[in-house]
Design an enzyme around this catalytic site. Structure first.
Site, PDB file in Angstrom:
ATOM      1  N   GLY A  43       0.816  -1.224   0.000  1.00  0.00           N
ATOM      2  CA  GLY A  43       0.000   0.000   0.000  1.00  0.00           C
ATOM      3  C   GLY A  43       0.840   1.260   0.000  1.00  0.00           C
ATOM      4  N   CYS A  44       1.912   1.245   0.765  1.00  0.00           N
ATOM      5  CA  CYS A  44       2.777   2.429   0.847  1.00  0.00           C
ATOM      6  C   CYS A  44       3.528   2.649  -0.455  1.00  0.00           C
ATOM      7  CB  CYS A  44       3.745   2.293   2.016  1.00  0.00           C
ATOM      8  SG  CYS A  44       2.889   2.239   3.609  1.00  0.00           S
TER       9      CYS A  44
END
Length: 154
Positions: A43-44
């Protein structure tokens, strides 16, 4: 968590190159200050690459992007190099800035409960005040929301 209209807490942190970055130096510009949990996680990485891809559009409307996590300068350097990130990643290893911005919260990560960064973005106006808060960010479409918010300030 900070609210719209509040003064954004000033800070100095090191970026991925070991250079000191002072929030106050960006007065007169809009700052997109985004907090994320960990370098090189799915996600990051997706979020960082989205900011990378839209960085020119954000710069065109007078905004600068700063990413913050509790990872080290070296971790940020590897992350930025691997994904050709074109903005500063700031190392808040002691969590002081994360605490000041209210993004350190109790959460469950990979089945374990503990204190961690809740993905949050602040748009800070030219006078250093919080103009918009995006709490508990969902990565898909987020950068478009940020760009719309920044355009409203220009």
């Amino acid at each position: 968590m900070l609210e719209v209209g509040m003064e954004a807490p000033d800070f100095t942190l090191e970026d991925q190159s070991g250079e000191s970055v002072h929030l106050a130096d960006y007065r007169g510009k809009v700052v997109v200050l985004y907090f994320y949990p960990k370098d090189s996680t799915p996600g990051c990485t997706k979020e960082a690459c989205s900011f990378r891809d839209e960085n020119a559009a954000l710069a065109d409307v007078g905004a600068v992007v700063l990413g913050v996590s509790r990872d080290s300068v070296n971790s940020h350097q590897r992350f930025a190099d691997k994904y050709n990130l074109n903005f500063s990643l700031l190392a808040d290893t002691d969590g002081e800035v994360c605490s000041a911005y209210g993004v350190l919260q109790e959460k469950t990560m990979f089945g374990k409960t503990g204190v961690g960064i809740v993905r949050t973005t602040y748009v800070i106006d030219q006078q250093g005040k919080v103009a918009k808060v995006f709490p508990k960010v969902k990565v898909d479409g987020h950068v478009d929301e940020v760009l719309t918010s920044v355009r409203e300030l220009s």
